[in-house]
Design a protein around this motif. Structure first.
Motif, PDB file in Angstrom:
ATOM      1  N   ALA A 236       0.813  -1.211   0.000  1.00 47.38           N
ATOM      2  CA  ALA A 236       0.000   0.000   0.000  1.00 47.38           C
ATOM      3  C   ALA A 236       0.851   1.267   0.000  1.00 47.38           C
ATOM      4  O   ALA A 236       0.380   2.327  -0.428  1.00 47.38           O
ATOM      5  N   GLN A 237       2.100   1.167   0.439  1.00 39.91           N
ATOM      6  CA  GLN A 237       2.947   2.357   0.497  1.00 39.91           C
ATOM      7  C   GLN A 237       3.284   2.907  -0.877  1.00 39.91           C
ATOM      8  O   GLN A 237       3.784   4.039  -0.996  1.00 39.91           O
ATOM      9  N   TYR A 238       3.007   2.126  -1.927  1.00 38.32           N
ATOM     10  CA  TYR A 238       3.278   2.576  -3.287  1.00 38.32           C
ATOM     11  C   TYR A 238       2.010   3.060  -3.997  1.00 38.32           C
ATOM     12  O   TYR A 238       2.023   3.259  -5.209  1.00 38.32           O
ATOM     13  N   CYS A 239       0.945   3.234  -3.227  1.00 37.06           N
ATOM     14  CA  CYS A 239      -0.341   3.660  -3.767  1.00 37.06           C
ATOM     15  C   CYS A 239      -0.886   4.806  -2.927  1.00 37.06           C
ATOM     16  O   CYS A 239      -0.507   4.982  -1.776  1.00 37.06           O
ATOM     17  N   ALA A 240      -1.809   5.559  -3.518  1.00 38.81           N
ATOM     18  CA  ALA A 240      -2.673   6.390  -2.687  1.00 38.81           C
ATOM     19  C   ALA A 240      -3.630   5.436  -1.986  1.00 38.81           C
ATOM     20  O   ALA A 240      -3.980   4.381  -2.528  1.00 38.81           O
ATOM     21  N   THR A 241      -4.050   5.762  -0.778  1.00 36.03           N
ATOM     22  CA  THR A 241      -4.886   4.831  -0.025  1.00 36.03           C
ATOM     23  C   THR A 241      -6.133   5.528   0.514  1.00 36.03           C
ATOM     24  O   THR A 241      -6.171   6.747   0.670  1.00 36.03           O
ATOM     25  N   ALA A 242      -7.153   4.720   0.779  1.00 36.65           N
ATOM     26  CA  ALA A 242      -8.404   5.227   1.343  1.00 36.65           C
ATOM     27  C   ALA A 242      -9.070   4.117   2.123  1.00 36.65           C
ATOM     28  O   ALA A 242      -8.949   2.936   1.783  1.00 36.65           O
ATOM     29  N   ARG A 243      -9.784   4.488   3.173  1.00 38.10           N
ATOM     30  CA  ARG A 243     -10.558   3.533   3.949  1.00 38.10           C
ATOM     31  C   ARG A 243     -11.914   3.320   3.286  1.00 38.10           C
ATOM     32  O   ARG A 243     -12.405   4.157   2.519  1.00 38.10           O
ATOM     33  N   ALA A 244     -12.549   2.210   3.599  1.00 34.94           N
ATOM     34  CA  ALA A 244     -13.820   1.853   2.960  1.00 34.94           C
ATOM     35  C   ALA A 244     -14.889   2.911   3.172  1.00 34.94           C
ATOM     36  O   ALA A 244     -15.676   3.214   2.263  1.00 34.94           O
ATOM     37  N   GLU A 245     -14.919   3.499   4.363  1.00 40.28           N
ATOM     38  CA  GLU A 245     -16.005   4.416   4.695  1.00 40.28           C
ATOM     39  C   GLU A 245     -15.969   5.724   3.917  1.00 40.28           C
ATOM     40  O   GLU A 245     -16.976   6.419   3.806  1.00 40.28           O
ATOM     41  N   ASN A 246     -14.793   6.076   3.362  1.00 38.22           N
ATOM     42  CA  ASN A 246     -14.739   7.314   2.571  1.00 38.22           C
ATOM     43  C   ASN A 246     -14.006   7.110   1.246  1.00 38.22           C
ATOM     44  O   ASN A 246     -13.337   8.012   0.744  1.00 38.22           O
ATOM     45  N   LEU A 247     -14.151   5.914   0.690  1.00 35.19           N
ATOM     46  CA  LEU A 247     -13.404   5.544  -0.512  1.00 35.19           C
ATOM     47  C   LEU A 247     -13.692   6.471  -1.683  1.00 35.19           C
ATOM     48  O   LEU A 247     -12.775   6.968  -2.347  1.00 35.19           O
ATOM     49  N   VAL A 248     -14.967   6.705  -1.967  1.00 34.43           N
ATOM     50  CA  VAL A 248     -15.330   7.522  -3.127  1.00 34.43           C
ATOM     51  C   VAL A 248     -14.843   8.953  -2.954  1.00 34.43           C
ATOM     52  O   VAL A 248     -14.249   9.539  -3.872  1.00 34.43           O
ATOM     53  N   GLU A 249     -15.075   9.536  -1.790  1.00 37.73           N
ATOM     54  CA  GLU A 249     -14.653  10.917  -1.557  1.00 37.73           C
ATOM     55  C   GLU A 249     -13.129  11.041  -1.628  1.00 37.73           C
ATOM     56  O   GLU A 249     -12.602  12.015  -2.172  1.00 37.73           O
ATOM     57  N   ALA A 250     -12.419  10.062  -1.083  1.00 38.79           N
ATOM     58  CA  ALA A 250     -10.956  10.099  -1.107  1.00 38.79           C
ATOM     59  C   ALA A 250     -10.431   9.971  -2.531  1.00 38.79           C
ATOM     60  O   ALA A 250      -9.450  10.628  -2.907  1.00 38.79           O
ATOM     61  N   ALA A 251     -11.071   9.120  -3.340  1.00 36.49           N
ATOM     62  CA  ALA A 251     -10.653   8.953  -4.729  1.00 36.49           C
ATOM     63  C   ALA A 251     -10.842  10.254  -5.505  1.00 36.49           C
ATOM     64  O   ALA A 251      -9.966  10.668  -6.284  1.00 36.49           O
ATOM     65  N   TYR A 255      -7.751  12.488  -7.031  1.00 39.09           N
ATOM     66  CA  TYR A 255      -7.737  12.742  -8.473  1.00 39.09           C
ATOM     67  C   TYR A 255      -7.802  14.242  -8.787  1.00 39.09           C
ATOM     68  O   TYR A 255      -7.145  14.721  -9.712  1.00 39.09           O
ATOM     69  N   SER A 256      -8.563  14.984  -8.001  1.00 39.39           N
ATOM     70  CA  SER A 256      -8.800  16.401  -8.286  1.00 39.39           C
ATOM     71  C   SER A 256      -7.660  17.304  -7.840  1.00 39.39           C
ATOM     72  O   SER A 256      -7.503  18.410  -8.371  1.00 39.39           O
ATOM     73  N   HIS A 257      -6.850  16.860  -6.876  1.00 33.83           N
ATOM     74  CA  HIS A 257      -5.852  17.745  -6.290  1.00 33.83           C
ATOM     75  C   HIS A 257      -4.428  17.213  -6.404  1.00 33.83           C
ATOM     76  O   HIS A 257      -3.514  17.738  -5.756  1.00 33.83           O
ATOM     77  N   THR A 258      -4.225  16.183  -7.201  1.00 34.52           N
ATOM     78  CA  THR A 258      -2.895  15.584  -7.336  1.00 34.52           C
ATOM     79  C   THR A 258      -2.513  15.482  -8.810  1.00 34.52           C
ATOM     80  O   THR A 258      -3.342  15.143  -9.654  1.00 34.52           O
ATOM     81  N   ASN A 259      -1.267  15.788  -9.106  1.00 33.47           N
ATOM     82  CA  ASN A 259      -0.746  15.495 -10.442  1.00 33.47           C
ATOM     83  C   ASN A 259      -0.449  13.998 -10.461  1.00 33.47           C
ATOM     84  O   ASN A 259       0.568  13.541  -9.935  1.00 33.47           O
ATOM     85  N   VAL A 260      -1.353  13.231 -11.045  1.00 33.22           N
ATOM     86  CA  VAL A 260      -1.249  11.775 -10.947  1.00 33.22           C
ATOM     87  C   VAL A 260      -0.020  11.235 -11.675  1.00 33.22           C
ATOM     88  O   VAL A 260       0.526  10.193 -11.287  1.00 33.22           O
ATOM     89  N   ASP A 261       0.423  11.921 -12.719  1.00 33.54           N
ATOM     90  CA  ASP A 261       1.611  11.453 -13.435  1.00 33.54           C
ATOM     91  C   ASP A 261       2.863  11.640 -12.580  1.00 33.54           C
ATOM     92  O   ASP A 261       3.739  10.766 -12.552  1.00 33.54           O
ATOM     93  N   ASP A 262       2.951  12.775 -11.894  1.00 34.75           N
ATOM     94  CA  ASP A 262       4.087  12.979 -10.992  1.00 34.75           C
ATOM     95  C   ASP A 262       4.054  11.952  -9.859  1.00 34.75           C
ATOM     96  O   ASP A 262       5.098  11.430  -9.440  1.00 34.75           O
ATOM     97  N   PHE A 263       2.863  11.673  -9.352  1.00 36.92           N
ATOM     98  CA  PHE A 263       2.722  10.672  -8.292  1.00 36.92           C
ATOM     99  C   PHE A 263       3.174   9.307  -8.783  1.00 36.92           C
ATOM    100  O   PHE A 263       3.898   8.584  -8.078  1.00 36.92           O
ATOM    101  N   ALA A 264       2.753   8.931  -9.995  1.00 33.14           N
ATOM    102  CA  ALA A 264       3.129   7.623 -10.555  1.00 33.14           C
ATOM    103  C   ALA A 264       4.635   7.512 -10.714  1.00 33.14           C
ATOM    104  O   ALA A 264       5.228   6.460 -10.432  1.00 33.14           O
TER     105      ALA A 264
END
Length: 300
Positions: A236-251, A255-264
């Motif tokens: 999990a340390q190589y991924c963004a993570t979220a708990r079940a109770e707020n999975l959709v909001e965390a995703a 996605y909205s506030h991270t440069n996903v390519d830089d993260f990758a």
């Protein structure tokens, strides 16, 4: 040394889903200078034969391996609990004597670390096989950011729970796609078009993270967000993570506030620096005993 990887002890519909595990295993063995062949259930004397799971379905095969003194090992990809149940807590569970074939194996490599102790009760030559970086895995050619047409992608078995997550994201205006056990070349093409790869538990309470799925995504620089519990685990340390109770909001927030390519790119560099699968494989190979004597086979 010659190795042959046989997947035919698994049901044919699952062969495609085993492709990533076979690819990592093959590349890691080749990176150590060994010759590797892939087959269904073909057995080769004089080579190290490696089976993926469920050899206990084939007692005749086990008898033949033992009687011919063939060196063979098993890649144990499942979670085994202390009572000998595979996939405990899930709707489908293995039945019968899973120890057949395990007991007689020259070695067993467990993909899930929590399985090592219970599997070792069947065979003392049981070791942990962590996945890591190895050459030859990165093959996905990412679509330019402004041309990607999938915001959130889920691949694999699309259960009602996983479909529900995508539905809720789609209701919020995001472009989603579910790839239900498609061939790898379709899966890879979809990953190339996706901004974010999601790992969502199949069922409530089923919180296992697939080592192959995470490793493959990270090496191919496809950012991943994975659902975790209170103890996320080593991948999990190589991924963004979220708990079940707020999975959709965390995703959505990630996605909205991270440069996903830089993260990758950051996760790829971290993964490559910290997890050398070639060194892991060298150590495991050094433990293989190439000479064996015939042992009894118990089918009850």
């Amino acid at each position: 040394m010659n190795f042959i990887i046989a997947i035919g002890t698994n049901p044919r519909p699952s062969w495609e889903s085993l492709g990533d595990a076979v690819l990592f295993l093959r590349r890691a063995l080749e990176s150590c200078g060994h010759r590797v062949m892939i087959s269904d259930t073909f057995v080769m004397a004089g080579a190290v034969n490696i089976f993926l799971d469920r050899i206990h379905y084939y007692p005749e095969l086990v008898h033949d391996l033992v009687n011919r003194k063939v060196v063979y090992g098993i890649i144990f990809t499942e979670v085994l609990d202390s009572t000998g149940r595979i996939n405990w807590g899930i709707e489908e569970q293995e039945t019968g004597d899973i120890g057949l074939g395990l007991r007689q194996a020259s070695f067993i490599w467990c993909v899930m670390e929590e399985s090592v102790v219970p599997v070792r009760a069947y065979n003392s030559r049981t070791y942990y096989l962590p996945f890591g970086y190895v050459d030859g895995i990165a093959t996905i050619d990412r679509v330019p950011t402004n041309q990607r047409d999938i915001d959130f992608l889920i691949t694999g078995i699309i259960t009602e729970r996983r479909a529900g997550v995508l539905t809720r994201l789609a209701e919020r205006g995001f472009r989603t796609h579910a790839a239900q056990m498609v061939p790898h070349y379709i899966r890879d093409a979809l990953m190339a078009r996706a901004h974010l790869n999601l790992t969502v538990s199949k069922f409530d309470g089923h919180d296992l993270i697939s080592p192959t799925r995470v490793s493959y995504s990270v090496i191919n620089r496809v950012p991943m967000l994975t659902e975790v519990t209170a103890t996320p685990g080593e991948y999990a340390q190589y991924c963004a993570t979220a708990r079940a109770e707020n999975l959709v909001e965390a995703a959505i927030d990630f996605y909205s506030h991270t440069n996903v390519d830089d993260f990758a790119e950051e996760m790829f560099r971290k993964f490559k620096a910290e997890r050398d699968m070639t060194e892991t494989m060298r150590d495991l190979i050094s433990r293989i005993e190439m000479r064996r004597t015939a042992t009894s086979v118990h089918t009850a």
